[in-house]
Design an enzyme around this catalytic site. Structure first.
Site, PDB file in Angstrom:
ATOM      1  N   GLU A 102       0.834  -1.213   0.000  1.00 20.42           N
ATOM      2  CA  GLU A 102       0.000   0.000   0.000  1.00 20.42           C
ATOM      3  C   GLU A 102       0.865   1.258   0.000  1.00 20.42           C
ATOM      4  OE1 GLU A 102      -2.475   1.579  -0.515  1.00 20.42           O
ATOM      5  OE2 GLU A 102      -4.318   0.864   0.401  1.00 20.42           O
ATOM      6  N   ASP A 103       0.310   2.341  -0.513  1.00 15.32           N
ATOM      7  CA  ASP A 103       1.023   3.614  -0.458  1.00 15.32           C
ATOM      8  C   ASP A 103       0.944   4.204   0.946  1.00 15.32           C
ATOM      9  OD1 ASP A 103      -1.723   4.085  -0.667  1.00 15.32           O
ATOM     10  OD2 ASP A 103      -1.543   5.674  -2.159  1.00 15.32           O
ATOM     11  N   ASP A 106      -4.058   5.418   6.319  1.00 15.76           N
ATOM     12  CA  ASP A 106      -4.511   6.650   6.961  1.00 15.76           C
ATOM     13  C   ASP A 106      -5.460   6.238   8.093  1.00 15.76           C
ATOM     14  OD1 ASP A 106      -4.944   9.445   7.211  1.00 15.76           O
ATOM     15  OD2 ASP A 106      -6.502   9.460   5.706  1.00 15.76           O
ATOM     16  N   LYS A 134       0.060   7.008   8.870  1.00 17.79           N
ATOM     17  CA  LYS A 134      -0.240   8.175   9.704  1.00 17.79           C
ATOM     18  C   LYS A 134      -0.799   7.642  11.019  1.00 17.79           C
ATOM     19  CE  LYS A 134      -1.592  11.428   6.013  1.00 17.79           C
ATOM     20  NZ  LYS A 134      -2.758  12.006   5.314  1.00 17.79           N
ATOM     21  N   PHE A 155      -1.921  16.261   4.908  1.00 17.63           N
ATOM     22  CA  PHE A 155      -2.152  15.691   3.584  1.00 17.63           C
ATOM     23  C   PHE A 155      -0.885  15.816   2.733  1.00 17.63           C
ATOM     24  CE2 PHE A 155      -3.715  15.549  -0.767  1.00 17.63           C
ATOM     25  CZ  PHE A 155      -4.491  14.414  -0.696  1.00 17.63           C
ATOM     26  N   ARG A 168       0.984  12.533  -8.669  1.00 14.69           N
ATOM     27  CA  ARG A 168       1.535  11.188  -8.459  1.00 14.69           C
ATOM     28  C   ARG A 168       2.941  11.039  -9.035  1.00 14.69           C
ATOM     29  NH1 ARG A 168      -2.739   7.891  -6.792  1.00 14.69           N
ATOM     30  NH2 ARG A 168      -4.778   8.304  -7.730  1.00 14.69           N
TER      31      ARG A 168
HETATM   32  P1  IMP Z   1      -7.702   5.041   4.600  1.00 14.17           P
HETATM   33  O1  IMP Z   1      -8.774   4.125   4.126  1.00 14.17           O
HETATM   34  O2  IMP Z   1      -8.253   6.201   5.382  1.00 14.17           O
HETATM   35  O3  IMP Z   1      -6.589   4.339   5.352  1.00 14.17           O
HETATM   36  O4  IMP Z   1      -7.074   5.738   3.329  1.00 14.17           O
HETATM   37  C1  IMP Z   1      -6.288   5.044   2.498  1.00 14.17           C
HETATM   38  C2  IMP Z   1      -6.173   5.685   1.132  1.00 14.17           C
HETATM   39  O5  IMP Z   1      -6.449   7.089   1.144  1.00 14.17           O
HETATM   40  C3  IMP Z   1      -4.757   5.553   0.681  1.00 14.17           C
HETATM   41  O6  IMP Z   1      -4.535   4.326   0.032  1.00 14.17           O
HETATM   42  C4  IMP Z   1      -4.574   6.747  -0.214  1.00 14.17           C
HETATM   43  O7  IMP Z   1      -4.958   6.424  -1.527  1.00 14.17           O
HETATM   44  C5  IMP Z   1      -5.503   7.782   0.360  1.00 14.17           C
HETATM   45  N1  IMP Z   1      -4.786   8.754   1.221  1.00 14.17           N
HETATM   46  C6  IMP Z   1      -4.718   8.792   2.566  1.00 14.17           C
HETATM   47  N2  IMP Z   1      -3.984   9.813   3.017  1.00 14.17           N
HETATM   48  C7  IMP Z   1      -3.559  10.469   1.918  1.00 14.17           C
HETATM   49  C8  IMP Z   1      -2.725  11.635   1.717  1.00 14.17           C
HETATM   50  O8  IMP Z   1      -2.208  12.286   2.641  1.00 14.17           O
HETATM   51  N3  IMP Z   1      -2.512  11.978   0.409  1.00 14.17           N
HETATM   52  C9  IMP Z   1      -3.036  11.298  -0.641  1.00 14.17           C
HETATM   53  N4  IMP Z   1      -3.808  10.203  -0.499  1.00 14.17           N
HETATM   54  C10 IMP Z   1      -4.074   9.795   0.772  1.00 14.17           C
HETATM   55 MG    MG Z   2      -3.979   3.623  -1.794  1.00 10.75          MG
END
Ligand code: IMP
Ligand code: MG
Length: 178
Positions: A102-103, A106, A134, A155, A168
């Site tokens: 995963e990138d 969050d 995070k 962000f 990206r």
């Molecule tokens: P989560 O479901 O809240 O954990 O969010 C996961 C997805 O939200 C990641 O795979 C990213 O694609 C996107 N994401 C979360 N934080 C950021 C950020 O700071 N910048 C850009 N994309 C984010």
């Molecule tokens: Mg992602």
């Protein structure tokens, strides 16, 4: 280029490419050591992890496979909370050692959704490798075995991560300026 403009927002470099590359190589070494002999299947979560996956794979020296899955949960700068699977998993995962790539984790909701999907596939082992975490925003109790970098709640864009589809392409990671 220390700042970039994407649509209405300005971003400043927060993690230079050299630091990213060093931490990605370190994670790869940990995986090489831990998963030797297990023929891991790396399951890269598109779109955000395409750069991380490419760089990580270049440092993996053990026999392995790579495949891609696509999910969507994010619009603009805050999580929508609704996650839909866009491209499913076609591989037979029975008895496989799988590493989700995963990138960023969050809130963890996207990862939870993916774990639920994989939970029905009779895997042998499941590990998570995330470029970024995070910790301050995590809502779900996740065991993330491989983390390249832990970052504050702000962000970010670059190195695969986007703001509204853009940003990206940069080799560095940028944080939004308040
Ligand atoms: P989560 O479901 O809240 O954990 O969010 C996961 C997805 O939200 C990641 O795979 C990213 O694609 C996107 N994401 C979360 N934080 C950021 C950020 O700071 N910048 C850009 N994309 C984010
Ligand atoms: Mg992602």
């Amino acid at each position: 280029m220390n700042t970039i403009q994407i649509k209405d927002k300005t971003f400043a470099v927060s993690i230079p490419a050299a630091v990213i590359q060093r931490e990605v190589a370190r994670v790869a070494e940990e995986i090489n050591r831990d998963l030797a002999g297990k023929n891991p299947l790396f399951l890269s979560v598109l779109n955000g992890s395409f750069m991380f996956t490419a760089d990580l794979m270049k440092h993996i020296t053990i026999p392995c496979e790579v495949s891609f899955v696509k999910l969507a949960s994010y619009q603009g700068v805050s999580s929508t909370g609704t996650i839909k699977e866009v491209i499913g998993i076609n591989e037979d995962l029975t008895n496989r050692t799988v590493v989700i790539v995963e990138d960023i984790v969050d809130t963890g909701l996207t990862m939870q959704r993916l774990l639920e999907t994989l939970g029905t596939r009779s895997l042998k082992e499941l590990h998570i490798a995330s470029l970024l975490v995070k910790p301050g925003k995590l809502k779900i109790d996740l065991n993330i075995a491989y983390v390249a970098m832990r970052i504050p709640n702000d962000f970010i864009v670059g190195y695969g991560l986007d703001y509204d589809g853009q940003g990206r392409n940069y080799p560095d990671i940028y944080t939004v300026c308040e």
